[in-house]
Design an enzyme around this catalytic site. Structure first.
Site, PDB file in Angstrom:
ATOM      1  N   TYR A 120      -1.492  -0.843  11.095  1.00 54.67           N
ATOM      2  CA  TYR A 120      -1.729  -1.400   9.760  1.00 54.67           C
ATOM      3  C   TYR A 120      -0.591  -1.027   8.815  1.00 54.67           C
ATOM      4  O   TYR A 120      -0.035  -1.875   8.109  1.00 54.67           O
ATOM      5  CB  TYR A 120      -3.079  -0.893   9.213  1.00 54.67           C
ATOM      6  CG  TYR A 120      -3.210  -1.033   7.723  1.00 54.67           C
ATOM      7  CD1 TYR A 120      -3.434  -2.281   7.144  1.00 54.67           C
ATOM      8  CD2 TYR A 120      -3.077   0.070   6.875  1.00 54.67           C
ATOM      9  CE1 TYR A 120      -3.521  -2.417   5.766  1.00 54.67           C
ATOM     10  CE2 TYR A 120      -3.163  -0.058   5.505  1.00 54.67           C
ATOM     11  CZ  TYR A 120      -3.387  -1.302   4.957  1.00 54.67           C
ATOM     12  OH  TYR A 120      -3.464  -1.436   3.603  1.00 54.67           O
TER      13      TYR A 120
ATOM     14  N   ASN B 212     -15.341   2.890   6.349  1.00 53.46           N
ATOM     15  CA  ASN B 212     -14.442   3.984   6.739  1.00 53.46           C
ATOM     16  C   ASN B 212     -13.934   4.729   5.521  1.00 53.46           C
ATOM     17  O   ASN B 212     -13.564   5.894   5.615  1.00 53.46           O
ATOM     18  CB  ASN B 212     -13.220   3.418   7.480  1.00 53.46           C
ATOM     19  CG  ASN B 212     -13.631   2.800   8.789  1.00 53.46           C
ATOM     20  OD1 ASN B 212     -14.386   3.394   9.549  1.00 53.46           O
ATOM     21  ND2 ASN B 212     -13.157   1.584   9.055  1.00 53.46           N
TER      22      ASN B 212
ATOM     23  N   GLY C 285      -4.599  10.727  11.955  1.00 59.57           N
ATOM     24  CA  GLY C 285      -3.777   9.802  11.161  1.00 59.57           C
ATOM     25  C   GLY C 285      -3.877  10.018   9.661  1.00 59.57           C
ATOM     26  O   GLY C 285      -3.162   9.370   8.898  1.00 59.57           O
ATOM     27  N   ASP C 286      -4.797  10.888   9.206  1.00 58.74           N
ATOM     28  CA  ASP C 286      -4.931  11.108   7.758  1.00 58.74           C
ATOM     29  C   ASP C 286      -3.739  11.889   7.205  1.00 58.74           C
ATOM     30  O   ASP C 286      -3.234  12.807   7.843  1.00 58.74           O
ATOM     31  CB  ASP C 286      -6.213  11.892   7.446  1.00 58.74           C
ATOM     32  CG  ASP C 286      -7.384  10.979   7.168  1.00 58.74           C
ATOM     33  OD1 ASP C 286      -7.176   9.747   7.105  1.00 58.74           O
ATOM     34  OD2 ASP C 286      -8.507  11.486   7.010  1.00 58.74           O
TER      35      ASP C 286
ATOM     36  N   ARG D  51      -9.536  13.783  10.380  1.00 62.50           N
ATOM     37  CA  ARG D  51      -9.487  12.429  10.961  1.00 62.50           C
ATOM     38  C   ARG D  51      -8.053  12.148  11.384  1.00 62.50           C
ATOM     39  O   ARG D  51      -7.124  12.368  10.587  1.00 62.50           O
ATOM     40  CB  ARG D  51      -9.962  11.413   9.915  1.00 62.50           C
ATOM     41  CG  ARG D  51      -9.986   9.990  10.420  1.00 62.50           C
ATOM     42  CD  ARG D  51     -10.665   9.057   9.431  1.00 62.50           C
ATOM     43  NE  ARG D  51      -9.925   8.901   8.182  1.00 62.50           N
ATOM     44  CZ  ARG D  51     -10.285   8.089   7.192  1.00 62.50           C
ATOM     45  NH1 ARG D  51     -11.388   7.361   7.300  1.00 62.50           N
ATOM     46  NH2 ARG D  51      -9.566   8.004   6.088  1.00 62.50           N
TER      47      ARG D  51
ATOM     48  N   LYS E 292       2.433  -3.325   6.758  1.00 65.71           N
ATOM     49  CA  LYS E 292       2.769  -3.322   5.319  1.00 65.71           C
ATOM     50  C   LYS E 292       4.256  -3.031   5.119  1.00 65.71           C
ATOM     51  O   LYS E 292       4.899  -3.632   4.251  1.00 65.71           O
ATOM     52  CB  LYS E 292       1.893  -2.301   4.567  1.00 65.71           C
ATOM     53  CG  LYS E 292       0.441  -2.721   4.459  1.00 65.71           C
ATOM     54  CD  LYS E 292       0.263  -4.004   3.639  1.00 65.71           C
ATOM     55  CE  LYS E 292      -1.122  -4.579   3.711  1.00 65.71           C
ATOM     56  NZ  LYS E 292      -1.262  -5.900   3.093  1.00 65.71           N
TER      57      LYS E 292
ATOM     58  N   SER F 189       0.850  -1.200   0.000  1.00 69.05           N
ATOM     59  CA  SER F 189       0.000   0.000   0.000  1.00 69.05           C
ATOM     60  C   SER F 189       0.877   1.238   0.000  1.00 69.05           C
ATOM     61  O   SER F 189       1.991   1.230   0.544  1.00 69.05           O
ATOM     62  CB  SER F 189      -0.857  -0.036   1.260  1.00 69.05           C
ATOM     63  OG  SER F 189      -1.427   1.226   1.514  1.00 69.05           O
TER      64      SER F 189
ATOM     65  N   PHE G  89      -2.401   2.618  -4.477  1.00 71.36           N
ATOM     66  CA  PHE G  89      -2.903   3.895  -3.983  1.00 71.36           C
ATOM     67  C   PHE G  89      -4.370   3.665  -3.582  1.00 71.36           C
ATOM     68  O   PHE G  89      -4.651   2.638  -2.985  1.00 71.36           O
ATOM     69  CB  PHE G  89      -2.570   5.016  -4.977  1.00 71.36           C
ATOM     70  CG  PHE G  89      -1.105   5.414  -4.798  1.00 71.36           C
ATOM     71  CD1 PHE G  89      -0.077   4.530  -5.130  1.00 71.36           C
ATOM     72  CD2 PHE G  89      -0.760   6.594  -4.190  1.00 71.36           C
ATOM     73  CE1 PHE G  89       1.271   4.834  -4.867  1.00 71.36           C
ATOM     74  CE2 PHE G  89       0.580   6.917  -3.938  1.00 71.36           C
ATOM     75  CZ  PHE G  89       1.593   6.035  -4.271  1.00 71.36           C
TER      76      PHE G  89
HETATM   77  C1  UD1 Z   1      -6.944   4.455   3.989  1.00 71.32           C
HETATM   78  C2  UD1 Z   1      -5.756   4.123   4.781  1.00 71.32           C
HETATM   79  C3  UD1 Z   1      -4.726   3.487   3.901  1.00 71.32           C
HETATM   80  C4  UD1 Z   1      -5.292   2.229   3.284  1.00 71.32           C
HETATM   81  C5  UD1 Z   1      -6.540   2.595   2.532  1.00 71.32           C
HETATM   82  C6  UD1 Z   1      -7.221   1.332   2.070  1.00 71.32           C
HETATM   83  C7  UD1 Z   1      -5.821   5.908   6.493  1.00 71.32           C
HETATM   84  C8  UD1 Z   1      -5.031   6.998   7.131  1.00 71.32           C
HETATM   85  N1  UD1 Z   1      -5.229   5.295   5.442  1.00 71.32           N
HETATM   86  O1  UD1 Z   1      -6.522   5.407   3.041  1.00 71.32           O
HETATM   87  O2  UD1 Z   1      -3.592   3.142   4.660  1.00 71.32           O
HETATM   88  O3  UD1 Z   1      -4.363   1.636   2.460  1.00 71.32           O
HETATM   89  O4  UD1 Z   1      -7.455   3.310   3.366  1.00 71.32           O
HETATM   90  O5  UD1 Z   1      -8.250   1.643   1.224  1.00 71.32           O
HETATM   91  O6  UD1 Z   1      -6.916   5.622   6.904  1.00 71.32           O
HETATM   92  N2  UD1 Z   1     -12.724  10.934   3.885  1.00 71.32           N
HETATM   93  C9  UD1 Z   1     -13.713  11.837   4.224  1.00 71.32           C
HETATM   94  N3  UD1 Z   1     -14.874  11.342   4.748  1.00 71.32           N
HETATM   95  C10 UD1 Z   1     -15.101  10.007   4.918  1.00 71.32           C
HETATM   96  C11 UD1 Z   1     -14.077   9.093   4.553  1.00 71.32           C
HETATM   97  C12 UD1 Z   1     -12.899   9.614   4.059  1.00 71.32           C
HETATM   98  O7  UD1 Z   1     -13.561  13.057   4.104  1.00 71.32           O
HETATM   99  O8  UD1 Z   1     -16.174   9.627   5.403  1.00 71.32           O
HETATM  100  C13 UD1 Z   1     -11.483  11.454   3.295  1.00 71.32           C
HETATM  101  C14 UD1 Z   1     -10.237  11.148   4.095  1.00 71.32           C
HETATM  102  O9  UD1 Z   1      -9.948  12.192   4.992  1.00 71.32           O
HETATM  103  C15 UD1 Z   1      -9.184  11.047   2.992  1.00 71.32           C
HETATM  104  C16 UD1 Z   1      -9.951  10.576   1.767  1.00 71.32           C
HETATM  105  O10 UD1 Z   1     -11.319  10.807   2.052  1.00 71.32           O
HETATM  106  O11 UD1 Z   1      -8.658  12.300   2.714  1.00 71.32           O
HETATM  107  C17 UD1 Z   1      -9.755   9.112   1.466  1.00 71.32           C
HETATM  108  O12 UD1 Z   1     -10.026   8.373   2.651  1.00 71.32           O
HETATM  109  P1  UD1 Z   1     -10.089   6.783   2.648  1.00 71.32           P
HETATM  110  O13 UD1 Z   1     -10.955   6.302   1.548  1.00 71.32           O
HETATM  111  O14 UD1 Z   1     -10.430   6.348   4.031  1.00 71.32           O
HETATM  112  O15 UD1 Z   1      -8.612   6.348   2.260  1.00 71.32           O
HETATM  113  P2  UD1 Z   1      -7.218   6.772   2.929  1.00 71.32           P
HETATM  114  O16 UD1 Z   1      -7.407   7.378   4.247  1.00 71.32           O
HETATM  115  O17 UD1 Z   1      -6.459   7.553   1.907  1.00 71.32           O
END
Ligand code: UD1
Length: 337
Positions: free
Chosen positions: A150, A199, A297-298, A295, A154, A125, A179
């Site tokens: 997590y 999530n 950790g983002d 959120r 990886k 990842s 990605f």
């Molecule tokens: C997350 C994991 C990443 C993992 C991937 C698997 C984190 C920090 N990283 O990526 O390690 O490989 O999932 O698919 O969690 N967002 C919103 N509202 C929501 C959900 C998400 O605004 O309800 C935003 C998040 O802040 C982020 C973007 O959407 O900026 C993408 O989020 P998400 O789909 O959860 O993926 P990652 O966080 O990038």
């Protein structure tokens, strides 16, 4: 026919990869314990492919049964998807993540010594990079501090695969650094099936558009990005699945001991608001949302350099963000609460 073991083959990326393997002349053999997927996926795959799909219901760590499967099916290669993948859950249950994603991987490699399997594709990842200093992220970018257990699994997983391969007279291996996979098969027969409240952005978004949730929360609009929301590289899951087939083809022509790691993304960075507005534009569906706080950790921004995948095995993404969101929506409309 070249037979490939697909651990976690009923999952989101696994099931799409099974389709691409079968359509490229491979025989995929799934093992899945259905701990985070549904048995109905197998029937859907059979409908989509118009052929029987071989699936064994078992955990990949049950090496006793795995040995029988490998011998019976004549398996030569593995694509190893089976792992836990929720960032938030990994902070609450770190031992489960280390046991499944790290200890399980070590046991799998020990076991592989006694099998004819010589090619291995590892699901990694972009999370291994942490918050990158420079964009786009290349395979040579440093692996920064991991932001979750997590992510650490990886990073450790990649290190294990690399070290095992370097010392091996049999194995050739590749880590694919995904990605953000989104979308669904255009047939709408398979797609993402999050158990419980999702999530990840796109499944939550499509569920909200379908009326399953009151509104979507945008996790922060105060990042130093053009519109204030975080930037990601969203890749259509079918394109990602195709990269696995290319990687496997590529490994077949390599010497034992070969290892490499390759990004699989589109090279485009899109913000959360880009995703929201693109979804509304292509589907015509209004999306109720509010802006919330960040959120934990983002990351702020990440997107891939895709040069290496192209140069090494001629892979590039073919589908746009629009395609991915339309396919995700088509799939969502087949689902019931
Ligand atoms: C997350 C994991 C990443 C993992 C991937 C698997 C984190 C920090 N990283 O990526 O390690 O490989 O999932 O698919 O969690 N967002 C919103 N509202 C929501 C959900 C998400 O605004 O309800 C935003 C998040 O802040 C982020 C973007 O959407 O900026 C993408 O989020 P998400 O789909 O959860 O993926 P990652 O966080 O990038």
């Amino acid at each position: 026919m070249k037979t490939v073991l697909v651990t976690g083959g009923a999952g989101f990326i696994g099931s799409h990869t099974v389709v691409e393997l079968a359509e490229s002349g491979y025989k995929p053999v799934i093992i899945d314990d259905f701990s985070n997927s549904k048995r109905s996926v197998i029937k859907a795959l059979e409908r989509l492919l118009g052929q029987k799909v071989t699936c064994y219901e078992q955990n990949y760590q049950d090496t006793h049964r795995l040995k029988e499967v490998i011998a019976k099916e004549g398996i030569e290669s593995i694509i190893h998807f089976a792992a836990f993948k929720s960032v938030g859950e990994s902070a609450k249950k770190p031992l489960q993540y280390y046991a499944n994603n790290v200890a399980g991987l070590i046991e799998l490699f020990i076991f592989l010594n006694s099998t004819p399997i010589n090619s291995f594709v590892f699901s990694s990842s972009c999370t291994v990079y942490g918050e990158p200093d420079e964009l786009p992220v290349t395979e040579e970018s440093p692996l920064k501090q991991a932001t979750s257990p997590y992510a650490k699994t990886k990073q450790m997983g990649e290190a294990i695969v690399e070290d095992v391969t370097n010392g091996s007279e049999k194995l050739r291996c590749m880590s694919l650094r995904y990605f953000n996979p989104i979308g669904a098969h255009p047939s709408a027969l398979i797609g993402e099936l999050p158990l419980g409240k999702p999530n990840n952005l796109v499944p939550f978004l499509t569920q909200t558009a379908a009326g399953w949730h009151k509104e979507l929360t945008v996790y922060g609009d105060d990042y130093p990005t053009p519109d204030g929301s975080p930037i990601r590289d969203y890749i259509h899951v079918v394109d990602l699945a195709k990269a696995h087939v290319k990687a496997l083809d590529y490994l077949k022509n390599k010497e034992a001991g070969f290892y490499d790691k390759v990004n699989v993304g589109t090279g485009n960075g899109n913000s959360v608001f880009d995703v929201l507005h693109t979804f509304e534009k292509v589907t015509g569906v209004q999306l109720p949302y509010k802006v919330g706080s960040r959120r934990e950790g983002d990351l702020m921004s990440t997107y891939a350099s895709t040069k290496k995948a192209h140069e090494l095995f001629g892979w590039s993404n073919e589908r746009s963000l629009e395609d991915a969101l339309l396919d995700a929506w088509r799939w969502q409309k087949t689902l019931h609460r």
